[in-house]
Enzyme design. Sequence first.
Site, short mmCIF file in Angstrom:
data_model
loop_
_atom_site.label_atom_id
_atom_site.label_comp_id
_atom_site.label_asym_id
_atom_site.label_seq_id
_atom_site.Cartn_x
_atom_site.Cartn_y
_atom_site.Cartn_z
N LEU A 535 0.36 -1.56 -0.27
CA LEU A 535 -0.57 0.24 0.10
C LEU A 535 0.76 0.90 -0.06
O LEU A 535 0.44 2.68 -0.48
CB LEU A 535 -0.68 0.31 1.40
CG LEU A 535 -2.06 -0.87 1.36
CD1 LEU A 535 -2.47 -1.29 2.63
CD2 LEU A 535 -3.32 -1.05 0.20
N GLY A 536 2.13 1.16 0.60
CA GLY A 536 3.02 1.92 0.41
C GLY A 536 4.48 2.41 1.36
O GLY A 536 5.05 1.04 2.09
N GLY A 538 6.73 4.22 4.78
CA GLY A 538 7.06 5.44 5.55
C GLY A 538 8.11 5.40 6.32
O GLY A 538 9.24 4.34 5.59
N GLY A 539 8.18 6.10 7.63
CA GLY A 539 9.95 6.02 7.92
C GLY A 539 10.06 4.61 8.68
O GLY A 539 10.94 4.19 8.80
N PHE A 540 8.97 4.40 8.78
CA PHE A 540 9.00 3.56 9.87
C PHE A 540 8.89 1.93 8.63
O PHE A 540 10.17 0.63 9.32
CB PHE A 540 7.48 2.93 10.83
CG PHE A 540 7.10 2.08 11.38
CD1 PHE A 540 7.21 0.33 11.06
CD2 PHE A 540 7.40 1.49 12.94
CE1 PHE A 540 6.85 -0.43 11.07
CE2 PHE A 540 7.09 0.87 13.34
CZ PHE A 540 7.31 -1.02 12.97
N GLY A 541 8.27 2.07 7.81
CA GLY A 541 8.87 0.76 6.57
C GLY A 541 7.65 0.87 5.46
O GLY A 541 6.76 1.32 6.13
N ASP A 654 4.09 13.63 15.35
CA ASP A 654 4.30 13.72 14.27
C ASP A 654 3.08 14.11 13.08
O ASP A 654 2.60 12.94 12.26
CB ASP A 654 5.14 12.66 13.94
CG ASP A 654 6.26 12.19 12.40
OD1 ASP A 654 5.58 13.60 11.93
OD2 ASP A 654 6.54 10.84 11.92
#
Length: 847
Positions: A535-536, A538-541, A654
């Site tokens: 799906l996408g 981010g900084g997390f994974g 955030d």
Amino acid sequence: MAASPPLLPLQLLLLACVCGVAAAAAARDTLQQGESLTGAATLVSSPSGVFEVGFFPPDPKLPSRLYLGIWYRSMSPRTVVWVANRAAPATSASPSLTLAGNGELRVLDGSAKDAPLLWTSNTSTQTAPRGGYRAVIQDTGSLEVRSDDGTLWDSFWHPSDTMLSGMRITVRAPGKGPSEQMRFTSWTSETDPSPGRYALGLDPSNSGQAFIWRDGNVTIWRSGQWTGQSFVGIPWRPLYMYGFKPANDPSLGAYYTYTASNTSLQRFVVKPNGTDISYMAKKSSQEWETVWMQPSNECEYYAKCGANAKCTIEQDGKAKCTCLKGFQPKLLDQWNAGNWSQGCVRSPPLGCEVNQTGDGFLSIQNIKWPDFSYWPSTEGDENGCMNACLNNCSCGAYVYLNTIGCLIWGSKLIDIYQFQSGGYTLNLKLPASELRSHHAVWKIITVVSAVVLFVLVICIFLWRNHGRNIKDTVHRSWRSIHTSTRAEQNSGMLDISQSIPFEDETEDGKNHELKVYSLDRIKAATCNFSDSNKLGAGGFGPVYLGKLPGGEEVAVKRLSRKSGQGHEEFKNEVILIAKLQHRNLVRLLGCCIQGKEKILVYEYMPNKSLDAFLFNPEKQGVLDWRKRFDIIEGIARGLLYLHRDSRLRVVHRDLKASNILLDTDMIPKISDFGMARMFGGDQNQFNTNRVVGTFGYMSPEYAMEGIFSVKSDVYSFGVLMLEIVTGKRAVSFHGQQDSQNIAGYAWRQWNEDKGEELIDPLTRASCSLQQALRCIHIALLCVQDHAQERPDIPAVILMLSSVSSSLPMPRPPTLMLHGRAVDTSRSSERDHSHSIGTVSMTQLHGR
């Protein structure tokens, strides 16, 4: 002679323009000595023609009652700023204004020299100067009587109900004529300019405070002391931004000057109902907009709670009076009945009153200081100020501020208003017994907290033995690699008995369970983390779409092994979000901790994140204004739950468009709590080891100093509001008109009355313009540089839900930051943190 051809329409238009220019050129701004202004004739200020002087009927129902006044020439309906013959209207068909040879202005009820005298400036002189006198109307709105020797008389020295830019606000009216107290006096009604019941002026005792009086001497409101930027009673409005400045003159004493910005027309008016309202003219429509008003609530009325009591505004907007610590109601029956006017009396007495020692001070926050303070001129620091009060048994409180020095008060503390935020500290003098009882409360809290902590440790021990504690499960999983059992293979779950209920933390009271999934089940649900299910990221994974047995779709968030965020954020999010349940927060369904894999399982949001719509030209049109406003309100209510309504106060840290998910009904849900921090119970501070987030959304004090609080989320919310209204990313404004972010650009456009241009063109035609502009105004308040000047989320929700209440003026942002992701510390580094007040401060270590 041949007849001239008829004029064509274009020729008529040109002729009209020429005639208009000629009329403007013919308009005069000066009345010479011996001349008269009669009937419908006027004087027009030069060179811009902003103001006009003449006779006018304020009441359309009484056109024969005429007054000499000054008004804005371009505003419709007529906006009058000064009236001469307020107490005596002219009734003749042709009243006149004359300038006598002795320099005196006179309003006569007729054009004849012997007509009845209605008003005079009382500025006669013995001998006329060479060149005589002249009356001139200025572009500032002042009518002056001048000679070559200087100004003899000025309407600014004798105001009506309106304060204009350029005025000097003094205790006594200056000039060579009879001196009088300088006050701005209301009209009797909106159509009757005769002197009304209310007046505004400076304190005659030279305390520097402004007051509103009724019937001459009954105090209705006071501004509080001047701090160098604002009055204490108006802490959220830095009046120096409007051009207010204190000054001193040997002949006038202390006074304030007022010089407005050149970008707008602004005026302050004392209304017939006793309120002082600030108006600003909109350039686009030439209409007046209310900027702020005083008094605006019950606590702002003078001495609402009597002596030695403080007034606060409850959530329902009503005033509540409370005796200060060390005091009790003077008349208990009246106090309980809601009659607070008698105030409170000290009980027990100060130690110095009964020959005992040990008196001290209790600091009270967010206070409008009491009336009747004075400055001990010899005290130059806080210790000296404190000792001056401590050694004077008649002293009841003190404050020390670098910009104004030391203030002390007597035994009666009058007109104290405690704000929800802002304001100043008041140091209240108390006997030793009251101070001990105050400290005893904290001792009790400490003991109770220790007992509660002991009980929690016992409970954790018991829950651990029964496998019921999620935090223990997470930490055990961190220490070892789980081996799949036959039960795991058959059921896809580690142990269904490890599902943890959190029904006491939910908004709806339902039993929400957090499940611990096996890695095999996660792989099966996501087709082994197939790219087609992605799906996408981010900084997390990365985040994958998963489908559980039974067809339930979920969002699977997998910690990347290369992520700079990770272990701490993962544990934080599992422990925190599992306890938070709200309509506008994304729901965590379960987690997986196996080997080096750390995975979170969320409810699936089919519409993905807000930025996928807001910044995608193909999808922007889906978000009409109604949906955008609902999203703004939904995010605000989610923050309200985090900041106030949940048992743990949570700072998200955030908040941005990519962390706002949308469900099938486009209801917003705040997600990604990896950076969040908790403030448990009555705790107001937290020490952080890392400063992480996204510049552009991060508040200045957090980005540059490591200081964070709930007001940090308010700043991020303000940026997010501007993005939702404009349809543009915060960083897309970089380089436009010297602005580095959306906050600076939006403030400049709004301040130049171009707020409408900020609204996304896709919604501009169909949106509620008033509501959209109000959202911009609220957003600018949220992105103020200083945390104490930002509203809290309950105040923001109140502003969003109300369309009639006036909003404070925002200050221009001076700290504008680029929008880029940042992590200011390595995970392996430890920061040295300490706390001050209600925020956390971190010493930053760069990468």
